[in-house]
Write a protein that holds these residues in place. Structure first.
Motif, PDB file in Angstrom:
ATOM      1  N   HIS A  50       0.829  -1.205   0.000  1.00 29.25           N
ATOM      2  CA  HIS A  50       0.000   0.000   0.000  1.00 29.25           C
ATOM      3  C   HIS A  50       0.868   1.262   0.000  1.00 29.25           C
ATOM      4  O   HIS A  50       0.629   2.192  -0.774  1.00 29.25           O
ATOM      5  CB  HIS A  50      -0.923  -0.027   1.228  1.00 29.25           C
ATOM      6  CG  HIS A  50      -2.151   0.819   1.097  1.00 29.25           C
ATOM      7  ND1 HIS A  50      -3.150   0.817   2.035  1.00 29.25           N
ATOM      8  CD2 HIS A  50      -2.548   1.695   0.150  1.00 29.25           C
ATOM      9  CE1 HIS A  50      -4.097   1.652   1.650  1.00 29.25           C
ATOM     10  NE2 HIS A  50      -3.751   2.198   0.522  1.00 29.25           N
ATOM     11  N   TRP A 149     -13.233   6.620  -0.058  1.00 30.68           N
ATOM     12  CA  TRP A 149     -12.772   6.970   1.280  1.00 30.68           C
ATOM     13  C   TRP A 149     -13.950   7.364   2.162  1.00 30.68           C
ATOM     14  O   TRP A 149     -14.966   7.830   1.651  1.00 30.68           O
ATOM     15  CB  TRP A 149     -11.813   8.168   1.210  1.00 30.68           C
ATOM     16  CG  TRP A 149     -10.515   7.856   0.535  1.00 30.68           C
ATOM     17  CD1 TRP A 149     -10.300   7.732  -0.812  1.00 30.68           C
ATOM     18  CD2 TRP A 149      -9.245   7.611   1.161  1.00 30.68           C
ATOM     19  NE1 TRP A 149      -8.980   7.430  -1.047  1.00 30.68           N
ATOM     20  CE2 TRP A 149      -8.311   7.356   0.138  1.00 30.68           C
ATOM     21  CE3 TRP A 149      -8.813   7.592   2.497  1.00 30.68           C
ATOM     22  CZ2 TRP A 149      -6.966   7.077   0.401  1.00 30.68           C
ATOM     23  CZ3 TRP A 149      -7.474   7.317   2.750  1.00 30.68           C
ATOM     24  CH2 TRP A 149      -6.564   7.053   1.714  1.00 30.68           C
ATOM     25  N   ASP A 187      -9.324   4.554   4.196  1.00 33.15           N
ATOM     26  CA  ASP A 187      -9.234   4.087   2.812  1.00 33.15           C
ATOM     27  C   ASP A 187     -10.088   2.825   2.684  1.00 33.15           C
ATOM     28  O   ASP A 187      -9.835   1.841   3.380  1.00 33.15           O
ATOM     29  CB  ASP A 187      -7.751   3.780   2.518  1.00 33.15           C
ATOM     30  CG  ASP A 187      -7.468   3.453   1.060  1.00 33.15           C
ATOM     31  OD1 ASP A 187      -8.420   3.135   0.320  1.00 33.15           O
ATOM     32  OD2 ASP A 187      -6.286   3.522   0.674  1.00 33.15           O
ATOM     33  N   HIS A 191      -7.560  -2.524  -2.255  1.00 37.40           N
ATOM     34  CA  HIS A 191      -6.116  -2.725  -2.036  1.00 37.40           C
ATOM     35  C   HIS A 191      -5.732  -2.457  -0.573  1.00 37.40           C
ATOM     36  O   HIS A 191      -4.676  -2.871  -0.128  1.00 37.40           O
ATOM     37  CB  HIS A 191      -5.266  -1.891  -3.006  1.00 37.40           C
ATOM     38  CG  HIS A 191      -5.303  -0.401  -2.791  1.00 37.40           C
ATOM     39  ND1 HIS A 191      -5.435   0.512  -3.823  1.00 37.40           N
ATOM     40  CD2 HIS A 191      -5.189   0.354  -1.664  1.00 37.40           C
ATOM     41  CE1 HIS A 191      -5.413   1.748  -3.333  1.00 37.40           C
ATOM     42  NE2 HIS A 191      -5.264   1.676  -2.032  1.00 37.40           N
TER      43      HIS A 191
HETATM   44 MN    MN Z   1      -5.065   3.216  -0.821  1.00 33.83          MN
END
Ligand code: MN
Length: 229
Positions: A50, A149, A187, A191
């Protein structure tokens, strides 16, 4: 001999001044803790990929997207306030660069607990209780379709709101309807959690509460409120 020493001194000082010039205005900050520091809630491999792959790519692509323009020396907050004037590449990469840096700071090893002080009071008076706030924040994260987000934001009226943005957008951007100064972010791109939590985004959000750096959130809240007064 003296002349030779002087010559090398001049060479060294030229090198130093060149280095100072090369130092970019927009910097790629180091991760504030080790890759495995947030285990078991956020695993080491996720953190490594990340930060070192996703975040670094946003940064590199952002620098490429603004190369040769005045944005190379423009604060991110100013760029976001005028976001609609710039190309989608600046929005996506600039958002990705800035959002991730804030996200790393929103977490710390041995974090979690309950926010105190003015922030704790504001959360209670706005949402009823800390648990109710966590519930609404988690809901916003689970409901975000696709990638994006979740934010706790001090809005333009100085009130706390929970909002969610798509892609790499954030509440500082003038392209958003719910605008303000974000103080906490999460987030919810796949991912950020897929290696450990697969499709269980809700479990990832539950785990997040164990690593939240409330000191950082509190300090952001105090600054945002001071700006309103
Ligand atoms: Mn991210």
């Amino acid at each position: 001999m003296k002349k030779l020493v002087l010559f090398f001194l001049v060479l060294i000082s030229i090198q130093f001044s060149l280095k100072a010039q090369q130092e970019p205005f927009h910097k790629f900050a180091p991760l504030p803790y080790a890759y495995d520091a947030l285990e078991p809630y956020i695993d080491k491999m996720t953190m490594e990929i990340h930060y070192d792959k996703h975040h670094r790519a946003y940064y590199t692509n952002f620098i490429a997207a603004i190369k040769g323009t005045e944005l190379e020396n423009t604060p991110m907050e100013t760029i976001f306030a005028n976001m609609s004037s710039y190309a989608p590449a600046v929005r996506n990469t600039g958002g990705g660069y800035w959002n991730h840096e804030m996200f790393w700071n929103c977490m710390k090893p041995n974090g979690g607990g309950v926010p105190a002080g003015k922030l704790g009071d504001a959360i209670k008076s706005t949402f009823g209780s800390f648990d109710e706030f966590k519930k609404q924040f988690a809901e916003a994260g689970v409901k975000r379709f696709g990638s994006g987000w979740v934010w706790l934001t001090v809005n333009e009226a100085g009130k706390l709101i929970i909002n969610s943005t798509a892609n790499q957008d954030n509440p500082l951007m003038n392209t958003e309807t719910l605008r303000g100064v974000p103080v906490l972010c999460l987030d919810v791109w796949e991912h950020a959690y897929y290696l450990k939590y697969q499709n269980k985004r809700g479990d990832y959000i539950n785990a997040f509460w164990n690593v939240v750096n409330w000191d950082f959130v509190q300090s952001g809240y105090d600054k945002a409120i001071a700006r309103k007064q």
